[in-house]
Design a protein around this motif. Structure first.
Motif, PDB file in Angstrom:
ATOM      1  N   CYS A 205       2.397   6.522 -13.249  1.00 30.89           N
ATOM      2  CA  CYS A 205       3.345   5.841 -12.368  1.00 30.89           C
ATOM      3  C   CYS A 205       2.631   4.696 -11.659  1.00 30.89           C
ATOM      4  O   CYS A 205       1.535   4.871 -11.132  1.00 30.89           O
ATOM      5  CB  CYS A 205       3.914   6.822 -11.343  1.00 30.89           C
ATOM      6  N   GLU A 206       3.253   3.526 -11.657  1.00 38.59           N
ATOM      7  CA  GLU A 206       2.690   2.354 -11.006  1.00 38.59           C
ATOM      8  C   GLU A 206       3.630   1.855  -9.909  1.00 38.59           C
ATOM      9  O   GLU A 206       4.784   2.277  -9.823  1.00 38.59           O
ATOM     10  CB  GLU A 206       2.451   1.250 -12.039  1.00 38.59           C
ATOM     11  N   SER A 207       3.119   0.951  -9.105  1.00 37.18           N
ATOM     12  CA  SER A 207       3.913   0.425  -7.990  1.00 37.18           C
ATOM     13  C   SER A 207       5.230  -0.185  -8.459  1.00 37.18           C
ATOM     14  O   SER A 207       6.270  -0.049  -7.791  1.00 37.18           O
ATOM     15  CB  SER A 207       3.108  -0.622  -7.222  1.00 37.18           C
ATOM     16  N   LYS A 208       5.216  -0.843  -9.608  1.00 35.75           N
ATOM     17  CA  LYS A 208       6.441  -1.479 -10.109  1.00 35.75           C
ATOM     18  C   LYS A 208       7.500  -0.432 -10.448  1.00 35.75           C
ATOM     19  O   LYS A 208       8.705  -0.684 -10.333  1.00 35.75           O
ATOM     20  CB  LYS A 208       6.133  -2.350 -11.327  1.00 35.75           C
ATOM     21  N   HIS A 209       7.035   0.757 -10.890  1.00 36.29           N
ATOM     22  CA  HIS A 209       7.981   1.822 -11.184  1.00 36.29           C
ATOM     23  C   HIS A 209       8.627   2.335  -9.902  1.00 36.29           C
ATOM     24  O   HIS A 209       9.824   2.649  -9.868  1.00 36.29           O
ATOM     25  CB  HIS A 209       7.269   2.970 -11.911  1.00 36.29           C
ATOM     26  N   VAL A 210       7.830   2.427  -8.853  1.00 36.17           N
ATOM     27  CA  VAL A 210       8.347   2.859  -7.552  1.00 36.17           C
ATOM     28  C   VAL A 210       9.384   1.867  -7.050  1.00 36.17           C
ATOM     29  O   VAL A 210      10.459   2.242  -6.580  1.00 36.17           O
ATOM     30  CB  VAL A 210       7.205   2.994  -6.522  1.00 36.17           C
TER      31      VAL A 210
ATOM     32  N   GLU B 105       0.822  -1.220   0.000  1.00 30.16           N
ATOM     33  CA  GLU B 105       0.000   0.000   0.000  1.00 30.16           C
ATOM     34  C   GLU B 105       0.852   1.263   0.000  1.00 30.16           C
ATOM     35  O   GLU B 105       0.426   2.313  -0.503  1.00 30.16           O
ATOM     36  CB  GLU B 105      -0.915  -0.003   1.229  1.00 30.16           C
ATOM     37  N   SER B 106       2.067   1.166   0.537  1.00 33.24           N
ATOM     38  CA  SER B 106       2.963   2.326   0.544  1.00 33.24           C
ATOM     39  C   SER B 106       3.414   2.661  -0.878  1.00 33.24           C
ATOM     40  O   SER B 106       3.477   3.827  -1.265  1.00 33.24           O
ATOM     41  CB  SER B 106       4.186   2.047   1.429  1.00 33.24           C
ATOM     42  N   PHE B 107       3.739   1.635  -1.659  1.00 30.53           N
ATOM     43  CA  PHE B 107       4.134   1.857  -3.048  1.00 30.53           C
ATOM     44  C   PHE B 107       2.980   2.432  -3.858  1.00 30.53           C
ATOM     45  O   PHE B 107       3.175   3.276  -4.730  1.00 30.53           O
ATOM     46  CB  PHE B 107       4.619   0.546  -3.672  1.00 30.53           C
ATOM     47  N   VAL B 108       1.776   1.942  -3.564  1.00 31.24           N
ATOM     48  CA  VAL B 108       0.591   2.457  -4.260  1.00 31.24           C
ATOM     49  C   VAL B 108       0.412   3.945  -3.956  1.00 31.24           C
ATOM     50  O   VAL B 108       0.105   4.748  -4.844  1.00 31.24           O
ATOM     51  CB  VAL B 108      -0.674   1.680  -3.833  1.00 31.24           C
ATOM     52  N   LYS B 109       0.625   4.304  -2.710  1.00 36.26           N
ATOM     53  CA  LYS B 109       0.483   5.704  -2.297  1.00 36.26           C
ATOM     54  C   LYS B 109       1.488   6.596  -3.023  1.00 36.26           C
ATOM     55  O   LYS B 109       1.151   7.679  -3.504  1.00 36.26           O
ATOM     56  CB  LYS B 109       0.680   5.820  -0.787  1.00 36.26           C
ATOM     57  N   VAL B 110       2.733   6.138  -3.109  1.00 40.30           N
ATOM     58  CA  VAL B 110       3.763   6.905  -3.806  1.00 40.30           C
ATOM     59  C   VAL B 110       3.420   7.047  -5.287  1.00 40.30           C
ATOM     60  O   VAL B 110       3.503   8.137  -5.861  1.00 40.30           O
ATOM     61  CB  VAL B 110       5.149   6.233  -3.662  1.00 40.30           C
ATOM     62  N   ALA B 111       3.035   5.939  -5.917  1.00 35.80           N
ATOM     63  CA  ALA B 111       2.710   5.951  -7.342  1.00 35.80           C
ATOM     64  C   ALA B 111       1.554   6.909  -7.637  1.00 35.80           C
ATOM     65  O   ALA B 111       1.588   7.669  -8.616  1.00 35.80           O
ATOM     66  CB  ALA B 111       2.365   4.539  -7.811  1.00 35.80           C
TER      67      ALA B 111
END
Length: 244
Positions: free
Chosen positions: A43-48, A26-32
């Motif tokens: 921007c997607e979670s995989k990019h983060v 969920e943290s990666f989702v928030k950043v993306a």
């Protein structure tokens, strides 16, 4: 984008959303989501996750450099300083390390440590931030025994406790900076007050700060002398190349 990624993940770490090795999904989702909204990109979670690998590599390089013999860490300027001979030797062996020595202000190093400092167990950077600093603390606190060439080390528990406090202080400072709202007009006023520089140069410094909210907040937290040092360092980086 890197600064926003770090700022958000620092906050996520404070919330307990980081294990010893990685962040919750969920943290990666928030950043993306935040990056997509602010920079009008997809921007997607995989990019983060991929970008975080780059951050880990850069953190590892900085950490190893700042702890090498002949290399010094200036905590006020947040930069690694070396003599000309050491600089030439290092850059000759590793040309890409040029950007980390004598002229790059590494304000985000503390944030990088919180985000990736415990996740460096493989590759060329096998020592964690804690491991490296524990060795430093033990070495500094060792007592020489005359005629025997031996050293009496303080206990590891004491070193861990001191290191934990140090990291806690850094985390608290970054958390405080993250929560404070940035007043753009006040920032401009304070930058333009710095004495000894041309107005156009100060305006360039303001434009640089306004692109990095955490850096701008750090500037506002400094006293007049350290603000002047920051501006001088900015001038050194952007107006001429240091002879070193």
């Amino acid at each position: 984008m890197s600064h926003m990624l770090l700022e958000i993940l620092v906050e996520e770490a404070f919330k307990g959303n980081k294990t010893s090795s990685t962040f919750k999904a969920e943290s990666f989702v928030k950043v993306a989501t935040k990056i997509s909204q602010n920079f009008n990109v997809q921007c997607e979670s995989k990019h983060v996750d991929n970008h975080l690998k780059t951050v880990k590599k850069e953190w590892g390089i900085i950490t190893q450099l700042k702890n090498k013999s002949g290399f010094s860490w200036d905590d006020c300027l947040k930069m690694i300083t070396v003599s000309k001979d050491v600089y030439d030797e290092e850059v000759n062996a590793h040309p890409n390390h040029d950007k980390y020595l004598n002229k790059k202000k590494l304000d985000i190093y503390e944030a990088m440590t919180i985000v990736v400092g415990k996740d460096m167990a493989t590759g060329n950077y096998a020592k964690s931030y804690a491991d490296i600093n524990l060795e430093e603390n033990i070495e500094v606190q060792s007592i020489s025994i005359e005629n025997e060439g031996e050293y009496e080390e303080t206990t590891k528990d004491d070193s861990v406790e001191k290191l934990s406090k140090k990291i806690g202080d850094v985390a608290f400072a970054i958390q405080s900076l993250s929560k404070n709202q940035l007043d753009v007009n006040e920032l401009y006023t304070e930058v333009m007050k710095v004495e000894g520089f041309e107005e156009i140069a100060l305006d360039d410094a303001f434009d640089h700060l306004i692109q990095n909210e955490m850096l701008a907040k750090a500037f506002m937290a400094k006293n007049a002398n350290f603000r002047k040092i920051w501006v001088q360092n900015f001038m050194n980086q952007h107006y001429y190349r240091p002879d070193c």
